[in-house]
Write a protein that holds these residues in place. Sequence first.
Motif, PDB file in Angstrom:
ATOM      1  N   LYS A  22       0.827  -1.207   0.000  1.00  0.00           N
ATOM      2  CA  LYS A  22       0.000   0.000   0.000  1.00  0.00           C
ATOM      3  C   LYS A  22       0.863   1.260   0.000  1.00  0.00           C
ATOM      4  N   GLU A  26       1.017   4.049  -2.949  1.00  0.00           N
ATOM      5  CA  GLU A  26       0.838   5.478  -2.656  1.00  0.00           C
ATOM      6  C   GLU A  26       2.028   6.279  -3.162  1.00  0.00           C
ATOM      7  N   HIS A  27       3.222   5.761  -2.929  1.00  0.00           N
ATOM      8  CA  HIS A  27       4.452   6.435  -3.377  1.00  0.00           C
ATOM      9  C   HIS A  27       4.461   6.611  -4.896  1.00  0.00           C
ATOM     10  N   ARG A  28       3.914   5.627  -5.614  1.00  0.00           N
ATOM     11  CA  ARG A  28       3.891   5.659  -7.078  1.00  0.00           C
ATOM     12  C   ARG A  28       2.601   6.271  -7.618  1.00  0.00           C
ATOM     13  N   ASP A  29       1.726   6.770  -6.711  1.00  0.00           N
ATOM     14  CA  ASP A  29       0.474   7.416  -7.084  1.00  0.00           C
ATOM     15  C   ASP A  29      -0.408   6.505  -7.934  1.00  0.00           C
ATOM     16  N   MET A  30      -0.596   5.279  -7.425  1.00  0.00           N
ATOM     17  CA  MET A  30      -1.456   4.325  -8.109  1.00  0.00           C
ATOM     18  C   MET A  30      -2.233   3.537  -7.067  1.00  0.00           C
ATOM     19  N   SER A  31      -3.231   2.804  -7.516  1.00  0.00           N
ATOM     20  CA  SER A  31      -3.998   1.995  -6.576  1.00  0.00           C
ATOM     21  C   SER A  31      -3.235   0.712  -6.254  1.00  0.00           C
TER      22      SER A  31
END
Length: 89
Positions: A22, A26-31
Amino acid sequence: MTTIERVQTGVRLEKRLVKVLKALAEHRDMSLGELIEGIVLHAFEGQTPFSPTTLETIGQLKRIYGMELGAADSHRLVEIAGEGDDHPS
């Protein structure tokens, strides 16, 4: 662009692993789902899904969340009876 249909799953995963995944998503701006799809699609083709820089980030997240599991552990995991059980007895 490829059109797909997603389904909801009831997958159970080790708690610290989920925290790392998770945080990486979040770090990669994806789900989280998109991250897992990418990992699996790369694995199906025998490719590594992560760059050396991302692997460093994963290492940092593993330390933060106290995750010490590695690939060698994947076939030796034993769930504690009652742990993570979503249903009351």
